[in-house]
Design a protein around this motif. Structure first.
Motif, PDB file in Angstrom:
ATOM      1  N   GLY A 109       0.818  -1.216   0.000  1.00  0.00           N
ATOM      2  CA  GLY A 109       0.000   0.000   0.000  1.00  0.00           C
ATOM      3  C   GLY A 109       0.849   1.262   0.000  1.00  0.00           C
ATOM      4  N   SER A 110       1.945   1.255   0.784  1.00  0.00           N
ATOM      5  CA  SER A 110       2.811   2.434   0.857  1.00  0.00           C
ATOM      6  C   SER A 110       3.492   2.695  -0.485  1.00  0.00           C
ATOM      7  CB  SER A 110       3.872   2.230   1.948  1.00  0.00           C
ATOM      8  OG  SER A 110       3.265   2.039   3.196  1.00  0.00           O
ATOM      9  N   ILE A 111       3.979   1.634  -1.115  1.00  0.00           N
ATOM     10  CA  ILE A 111       4.619   1.804  -2.423  1.00  0.00           C
ATOM     11  C   ILE A 111       3.616   2.337  -3.450  1.00  0.00           C
ATOM     12  CG2 ILE A 111       5.685   0.569  -4.346  1.00  0.00           C
ATOM     13  CD1 ILE A 111       6.967  -1.298  -2.315  1.00  0.00           C
ATOM     14  N   ALA A 112       2.394   1.783  -3.420  1.00  0.00           N
ATOM     15  CA  ALA A 112       1.373   2.230  -4.367  1.00  0.00           C
ATOM     16  C   ALA A 112       1.044   3.710  -4.168  1.00  0.00           C
ATOM     17  CB  ALA A 112       0.116   1.379  -4.205  1.00  0.00           C
ATOM     18  N   VAL A 113       0.915   4.126  -2.919  1.00  0.00           N
ATOM     19  CA  VAL A 113       0.598   5.530  -2.635  1.00  0.00           C
ATOM     20  C   VAL A 113       1.738   6.444  -3.071  1.00  0.00           C
ATOM     21  CG1 VAL A 113       0.241   7.193  -0.776  1.00  0.00           C
ATOM     22  CG2 VAL A 113      -1.021   5.040  -0.779  1.00  0.00           C
ATOM     23  N   ILE A 114       2.974   6.058  -2.764  1.00  0.00           N
ATOM     24  CA  ILE A 114       4.131   6.885  -3.141  1.00  0.00           C
ATOM     25  C   ILE A 114       4.213   7.031  -4.661  1.00  0.00           C
ATOM     26  CG2 ILE A 114       6.658   6.914  -3.203  1.00  0.00           C
ATOM     27  CD1 ILE A 114       6.623   5.722  -0.386  1.00  0.00           C
ATOM     28  N   MET A 115       4.067   5.922  -5.384  1.00  0.00           N
ATOM     29  CA  MET A 115       4.162   5.989  -6.841  1.00  0.00           C
ATOM     30  C   MET A 115       2.975   6.756  -7.434  1.00  0.00           C
ATOM     31  SD  MET A 115       7.020   4.758  -7.383  1.00  0.00           S
ATOM     32  CE  MET A 115       6.928   4.957  -9.163  1.00  0.00           C
ATOM     33  N   GLY A 116       1.788   6.589  -6.845  1.00  0.00           N
ATOM     34  CA  GLY A 116       0.622   7.339  -7.316  1.00  0.00           C
ATOM     35  C   GLY A 116       0.816   8.835  -7.144  1.00  0.00           C
ATOM     36  N   MET A 117       1.340   9.241  -5.976  1.00  0.00           N
ATOM     37  CA  MET A 117       1.609  10.656  -5.730  1.00  0.00           C
ATOM     38  C   MET A 117       2.681  11.182  -6.690  1.00  0.00           C
ATOM     39  SD  MET A 117      -0.079  12.336  -3.458  1.00  0.00           S
ATOM     40  CE  MET A 117      -1.644  11.753  -2.819  1.00  0.00           C
ATOM     41  N   ILE A 119       3.471  10.075  -9.759  1.00  0.00           N
ATOM     42  CA  ILE A 119       3.039  10.146 -11.165  1.00  0.00           C
ATOM     43  C   ILE A 119       1.958  11.202 -11.374  1.00  0.00           C
ATOM     44  CG2 ILE A 119       1.904   8.847 -13.007  1.00  0.00           C
ATOM     45  CD1 ILE A 119       3.263   6.321 -11.852  1.00  0.00           C
ATOM     46  N   PHE A 120       0.972  11.226 -10.493  1.00  0.00           N
ATOM     47  CA  PHE A 120      -0.203  12.064 -10.752  1.00  0.00           C
ATOM     48  C   PHE A 120      -0.163  13.433 -10.059  1.00  0.00           C
ATOM     49  CE2 PHE A 120      -1.717   7.642 -11.255  1.00  0.00           C
ATOM     50  CZ  PHE A 120      -2.083   7.712 -12.594  1.00  0.00           C
ATOM     51  N   ALA A 121       0.610  13.568  -8.973  1.00  0.00           N
ATOM     52  CA  ALA A 121       0.595  14.836  -8.239  1.00  0.00           C
ATOM     53  C   ALA A 121       1.897  15.614  -8.397  1.00  0.00           C
ATOM     54  CB  ALA A 121       0.327  14.571  -6.756  1.00  0.00           C
TER      55      ALA A 121
END
Length: 256
Positions: A109-117, A119-121
């Motif tokens: 979950g932490s890796i997914a959130v970091i990568m999402g932030m 790429i998209f933010a």
């Protein structure tokens, strides 16, 4: 614990790991295919789309995303093949195969959130070197030792500036400008690095700042000045100064 019992436990853990690899590989392949599809909208091989003409293929802005997502697709296919050969698919379908492990869930979950932030933010709105340096530091510090508290600290260090950049500078018209979010990301990067040195004296920790600085710096300068690629947020805090001194200070040295 006897040898046979220990071996049985190791085999069980390996089966569970391969089942997770099976689901992870499918998610990775779906993600790579989606972004390859989105990248296909960028003019490539001299195409003309929606009034935008691509020059030579090596000048196309699509070449780097194509390389990244093809590599991720290949990685997913290799992982899927290994999982299937090891029986991961059978276990995944027969017993759901996910199980529940709190630490594993936090890690993914932490890796997914970091990568999402990232790429998209961050990438569209923040200087690429600053955003990449923060994320590289967060990934190395948070996950190389496998400690849950570090994973959460790293995720928070990326989430806070990411949410700020996303909501304070949401319109696309704002993306190519230097903003206060650049300074916020730099502050988060510096604080996370200092926190890392205060709690980790390993060689990996000492090498992290070099990797976090040099990797995005080399990548973005090679893209911009070597391959003539578009880079995200050219008006960012650091890259705008690099670009200025390249054209005003350095380039005249060999142009003249």
């Amino acid at each position: 614990m006897g040898i046979e019992k220990l071996q049985a436990e190791l085999d069980k853990d390996l089966e569970m790991l391969r089942a997770r690899d099976f689901w992870g590989a499918l998610a990775l392949i779906c993600c790579a295919v989606f972004f390859l599809w989105r990248t296909s909208f960028i003019p490539f091989l001299g195409e003309n789309r929606a009034g935008v003409s691509g020059a030579e293929w090596y000048n196309s802005a699509a070449i780097v995303p194509f390389g990244i997502w093809f590599a991720m697709l290949l990685l997913g296919l290799v992982l899927l093949r290994i999982a299937i050969k090891a029986g991961g698919a059978k276990r995944a379908f027969s017993a759901v195969g996910l199980g529940w492990d709190r630490q594993e869930a936090i890690r993914i979950g932490s890796i997914a959130v970091i990568m999402g932030m990232f790429i998209f933010a961050l990438v569209p709105r923040v200087d690429f070197i600053l955003a990449s340096g923060l994320v590289i530091t967060a990934l190395i510090y948070g996950f190389h030792a496998g400690r849950v508290e570090r994973m959460l600290q790293s995720a928070v260090a990326v989430i806070l500036p990411g949410i700020y950049a996303l909501f304070m500078h949401f319109p696309q018209a704002e993306w190519n400008k230097a903003h206060d979010d650049d300074w916020l990301v730099m502050a988060a990067w510096v604080l996370l690095t200092l926190w890392m040195f205060a709690h980790d004296r390993s060689r990996i920790a000492r090498a992290t700042p070099w990797v976090a600085v040099l990797t995005p710096l080399i990548l973005v300068t090679a893209m911009a000045f070597g391959f003539r690629q578009n880079v995200p947020n050219r008006g960012g805090l650091l890259f705008s100064k690099i670009e200025y001194h390249y054209y005003v200070t350095l380039r005249p040295l060999w142009r003249n």
